[in-house]
Design an enzyme around this catalytic site. Structure first.
Site, PDB file in Angstrom:
ATOM      1  N   HIS A 122     -43.330 -19.430  10.431  1.00  0.00           N
ATOM      2  CA  HIS A 122     -42.863 -18.044  10.557  1.00  0.00           C
ATOM      3  C   HIS A 122     -43.897 -17.155   9.859  1.00  0.00           C
ATOM      4  CE1 HIS A 122     -40.227 -14.588   9.609  1.00  0.00           C
ATOM      5  NE2 HIS A 122     -39.384 -15.041  10.524  1.00  0.00           N
ATOM      6  N   ASP A 199     -40.281 -24.257   3.301  1.00  0.00           N
ATOM      7  CA  ASP A 199     -39.559 -23.081   3.785  1.00  0.00           C
ATOM      8  C   ASP A 199     -38.256 -23.587   4.402  1.00  0.00           C
ATOM      9  OD1 ASP A 199     -38.430 -21.097   5.301  1.00  0.00           O
ATOM     10  OD2 ASP A 199     -40.291 -20.466   6.279  1.00  0.00           O
ATOM     11  N   GLN A 202     -34.465 -22.373   7.801  1.00  0.00           N
ATOM     12  CA  GLN A 202     -33.724 -22.937   8.941  1.00  0.00           C
ATOM     13  C   GLN A 202     -33.185 -24.335   8.663  1.00  0.00           C
ATOM     14  OE1 GLN A 202     -32.850 -21.083  11.385  1.00  0.00           O
ATOM     15  NE2 GLN A 202     -34.286 -19.383  11.162  1.00  0.00           N
ATOM     16  N   LYS A 225     -28.676 -16.425   6.291  1.00  0.00           N
ATOM     17  CA  LYS A 225     -28.733 -17.412   7.379  1.00  0.00           C
ATOM     18  C   LYS A 225     -27.758 -18.562   7.131  1.00  0.00           C
ATOM     19  CE  LYS A 225     -33.603 -16.503   8.388  1.00  0.00           C
ATOM     20  NZ  LYS A 225     -33.656 -15.765   9.654  1.00  0.00           N
ATOM     21  N   CYS A 363     -41.329 -13.894  15.313  1.00  0.00           N
ATOM     22  CA  CYS A 363     -42.150 -13.849  14.082  1.00  0.00           C
ATOM     23  C   CYS A 363     -43.017 -15.098  13.949  1.00  0.00           C
ATOM     24  CB  CYS A 363     -41.302 -13.679  12.833  1.00  0.00           C
ATOM     25  SG  CYS A 363     -40.459 -12.108  12.754  1.00  0.00           S
TER      26      CYS A 363
HETATM   27  N1  PLP Z   1     -38.909 -18.750   7.559  1.00  0.00           N
HETATM   28  C1  PLP Z   1     -38.270 -19.116   8.664  1.00  0.00           C
HETATM   29  C2  PLP Z   1     -38.508 -20.472   9.259  1.00  0.00           C
HETATM   30  C3  PLP Z   1     -37.392 -18.222   9.285  1.00  0.00           C
HETATM   31  O1  PLP Z   1     -36.749 -18.573  10.402  1.00  0.00           O
HETATM   32  C4  PLP Z   1     -37.201 -16.931   8.713  1.00  0.00           C
HETATM   33  C5  PLP Z   1     -36.320 -15.946   9.374  1.00  0.00           C
HETATM   34  O2  PLP Z   1     -36.062 -16.004  10.540  1.00  0.00           O
HETATM   35  C6  PLP Z   1     -37.872 -16.626   7.535  1.00  0.00           C
HETATM   36  C7  PLP Z   1     -38.719 -17.554   6.987  1.00  0.00           C
HETATM   37  C8  PLP Z   1     -37.699 -15.302   6.871  1.00  0.00           C
HETATM   38  O3  PLP Z   1     -36.409 -15.156   6.396  1.00  0.00           O
HETATM   39  P1  PLP Z   1     -35.899 -13.765   5.800  1.00  0.00           P
HETATM   40  O4  PLP Z   1     -36.213 -12.730   6.838  1.00  0.00           O
HETATM   41  O5  PLP Z   1     -34.446 -13.977   5.588  1.00  0.00           O
HETATM   42  O6  PLP Z   1     -36.644 -13.541   4.534  1.00  0.00           O
END
Ligand code: PLP
Length: 404
Positions: A122, A199, A202, A225, A363
């Site tokens: 992401h 990270d 998910q 999430k 993203c």
């Molecule tokens: N990393 C992953 C794999 C994600 O799917 C997301 C959000 O969709 C993020 C990071 C960023 O999360 P946040 O926008 O809640 O900070």
């Protein structure tokens, strides 16, 4: 027991209509809906507890502090960390990774050093590291993936050099759904003395996570999430690393003593929590984690796996559907294209049927470049989704396929 009808009653929003159709919410990778218990906890805290934490001798401040610190303990248990000192509250995964990229970068990354990420990250696990690499004169190295959307472990191994300082990798891809073999990847990094940031944006919502079993050095996730509120998230870090990292932001809470000549910093985790924390959000997050724990992360994982398999099988029977990512480890997320139809058109037509999906690059622009596409249609499941919702979605897709 996993009683889906009972679970659905806990989520008031699922009763609503969209364009006169019952809402089918398949955008859970972006954010999940909230059980009533979470929303009630927020209202209740503002109505009857609200006071700033940590600084007050009065009753309300002490009660708010207790709730905030109990929440930290709930998070600790949820991810299996050793100590609540290792649980830092942030605004979400993005802020957790920015904290890491800055603070770890300041302490450990120098000119000529290397940072390893993967091709399926992401933007929030790419850009902060790029900024650090630029600031420090370091280099970003990218683990390639197969067309199925799986990390190539041999290639990963080849990326390590004596200059590798950190690996930052998604546990589960928000586009492909691939659950990466992070335990194995961490083992390989540790053999070379390199720490790993996972990270978990998910993974935390979809599977049991134990940072000590994984031996992850750092793990980040977002409250919103995992059925909690927006604006609160977590960075877990092993104490031995966090102790050696400088603060990310300065202000109240993060100090021990301040003078104009010299400031000393607070102990963990407060060193990394400048300013008034989202103490209502932390408590509501704990309520969300208690909620999913009561259902059981294993049960949630099994249910979502069944839905994913069911949806992939049904979509496969449609003509002209092409999956983006096809890993056997796929976890709750299905990305696809329908012939040459623009994902935006598919998403808009599904929306008119009351079905919320996400379209676009999610993203993850570099990943889109890898597949030579500009975006996908993404269906992502939560614990309250049902097979009959998948049936309605497939019926919708059949209609859309006929239109084109
Ligand atoms: N990393 C992953 C794999 C994600 O799917 C997301 C959000 O969709 C993020 C990071 C960023 O999360 P946040 O926008 O809640 O900070």
């Amino acid at each position: 027991m996993f009683d889906i009808e009972k679970i659905r009653k806990d989520f008031p929003i699922l009763k609503r209509d969209v364009y006169g159709k019952p809402l089918i919410y398949f955008d859970n990778a972006a954010t999940t809906q909230k059980p009533k218990a979470v929303v009630d906890a927020i209202a209740e805290e503002y109505y009857s507890v609200n006071a700033n934490v940590h600084r007050g001798v009065h009753f309300l401040s002490q009660r708010a502090t207790e709730l905030h610190e109990e929440a930290r303990e709930t998070v600790r248990r949820f991810i299996g960390a050793e100590s609540s000192e290792e649980i830092i509250f942030t605004r979400g995964t993005t802020e957790s990774i920015n904290l890491m990229a800055f603070s770890f970068g300041e302490a450990f990354i120098k000119e000529g050093d290397e940072i390893i990420i993967s091709a399926m990250e992401h933007h929030s696990n790419i850009v902060p590291w790029q900024m650090t690499a630029e600031r420090k004169g370091a280099k970003l190295k990218v683990i390639p993936i197969s067309d199925e959307g799986e990390i190539l472990l041999d290639e990963y191994e080849r990326l390590f050099t004596g200059r590798t300082r950190i690996v930052a990798v998604a546990h589960v891809s928000n586009v492909l759904g691939t659950a990466n073999p992070v335990k194995e990847m961490i083992r390989m990094a540790h053999e070379r003395g390199v720490p790993v940031l996972v990270d978990g944006a998910q993974s935390a919502p979809h599977m049991p996570v134990d940072v000590r079993t994984l031996d992850a050095d750092f793990y980040a996730f977002s409250g919103h999430k995992v059925y909690g509120p927006t604006g609160i998230g977590v960075l877990y870090g092993k104490k031995e690393w966090l102790d050696r990292m400088p603060p990310y932001q300065g202000g109240g809470e993060m100090i021990k003593n301040v003078s104009f000549l010299k400031t000393t910093y607070n102990v963990l985790p407060y060193k990394f929590e400048a300013g008034t924390p989202d103490f209502v959000g932390s408590h509501a997050l704990a309520v969300a984690l208690d909620y999913v724990n009561a259902i059981g992360m294993d049960n949630i994982n099994r249910h979502e796996h069944e839905l994913t398999t069911y949806a992939v099988d049904a979509l496969s029977s449609l003509k002209d559907v092409r999956f983006i990512g096809n890993s056997a480890s796929r976890c709750g997320v299905v990305s696809f294209l329908l012939g040459n139809v623009h994902p935006f058109d598919v998403g808009t037509l599904l929306d008119r049927l009351g079905i919320a999906v996400r379209t676009g690059h999610h993203c993850a622009e570099p990943l889109m470049h890898h597949y030579g596409i500009s975006g996908t249609v993404r269906v992502s499941f939560g614990l309250y989704n049902t097979k009959s919702e998948v049936d309605a979605f497939i019926a919708g897709m059949e209609r859309i396929a006929k239109m084109f």
